[in-house]
Design an enzyme around this catalytic site. Structure first.
Site, PDB file in Angstrom:
ATOM      1  N   ASP A 172      -9.393  38.160  15.158  1.00 43.19           N
ATOM      2  CA  ASP A 172      -8.994  36.756  15.187  1.00 43.19           C
ATOM      3  C   ASP A 172      -7.620  36.552  14.556  1.00 43.19           C
ATOM      4  O   ASP A 172      -7.020  37.485  14.026  1.00 43.19           O
ATOM      5  CB  ASP A 172     -10.043  35.887  14.477  1.00 43.19           C
ATOM      6  N   HIS A 173      -7.146  35.326  14.620  1.00 42.87           N
ATOM      7  CA  HIS A 173      -5.854  34.943  14.072  1.00 42.87           C
ATOM      8  C   HIS A 173      -6.071  33.952  12.926  1.00 42.87           C
ATOM      9  O   HIS A 173      -7.091  33.245  12.888  1.00 42.87           O
ATOM     10  CB  HIS A 173      -4.981  34.304  15.163  1.00 42.87           C
ATOM     11  N   PRO A 174      -5.133  33.849  11.992  1.00 42.59           N
ATOM     12  CA  PRO A 174      -5.293  32.944  10.845  1.00 42.59           C
ATOM     13  C   PRO A 174      -4.990  31.492  11.211  1.00 42.59           C
ATOM     14  O   PRO A 174      -3.912  30.951  10.909  1.00 42.59           O
ATOM     15  CB  PRO A 174      -4.286  33.508   9.834  1.00 42.59           C
TER      16      PRO A 174
END
Length: 205
Positions: free
Chosen positions: A72-74
């Site tokens: 995932d991405h932040p």
């Protein structure tokens, strides 16, 4: 179909594999990417699967073009771009963000024994797919799946149980996936011929 080995997985062409542990009689389909994965005995994935940070039980059937445990991405930060954590790609005098990668790696997905993950299905990080469950093709699984339950859709929802709860509980108690090869070979004719209800009745004692 290749003859599978108890000693090493059969890995087809063009695969990328890192930090992965295999059991006996595993197969990895062409073009698959595996990162931080544990494969149980007899489990396989078909072509172009992408699996990260996942523990896979025994006898799991993973179809083509599946994605399990996607990274995932932040999203909670000002930017969600690679430059935040793959920093060395963009500034060669700086290091990547280790804490972010450690957090990603800790978000383990669990795929139970004797599961079937359909083609192009997506199973999100930290989801548990129970033993004997079926994930329909194209499903997006965002929540845990109960054992011996069929789910499908976006997001995935229960469609029906494969067996009633009594039979499902008996199968889990029987745990045939933990039998040795001799016991499996001996039971093979019954596994082919008997419905699950009759099989557990014969072997539960």
């Amino acid at each position: 179909m290749p003859k599978l080995s108890p000693d090493s997985p059969h890995v087809h062409a063009d695969c990328e594999i890192s930090d992965t542990e295999f059991g006996a009689f595993n197969e990895v389909g062409k073009g698959t990417r595996l990162r931080n994965v544990i494969f149980g005995d007899y489990s396989y994935c078909d072509r172009y699967s992408d699996i990260s940070n996942t523990v896979i039980g025994k006898f799991s059937n993973i179809a083509s073009f599946t994605r399990i445990g996607p990274t995932d991405h932040p999203m909670h930060l000002a930017s969600q771009h690679h430059f935040l954590y793959r920093t060395s790609y963009y500034w060669h005098d700086d290091a990547d963000w280790k804490a972010f990668f450690d957090h990603r790696t800790s978000r383990i997905t669990h795929i139970g024994h004797d599961t079937w993950i359909g083609a192009q299905a997506l199973v999100m990080p930290e989801v548990r797919v129970g033993t004997g469950a079926v994930v329909a093709a194209g499903a997006v699984v965002t929540k845990d799946v109960d054992p011996y339950t069929i789910v499908g859709g976006v997001p995935a929802k229960p469609i029906k149980r494969r067996f009633d709860k009594h039979v499902a509980d008996q199968l889990q108690a029987l745990a045939w996936w933990d039998w040795d090869r001799g016991a499996l070979r001996k039971a093979l004719p019954d596994m082919r011929a008997l419905p699950a209800e009759a099989f557990v009745e014969k072997y539960q004692n």
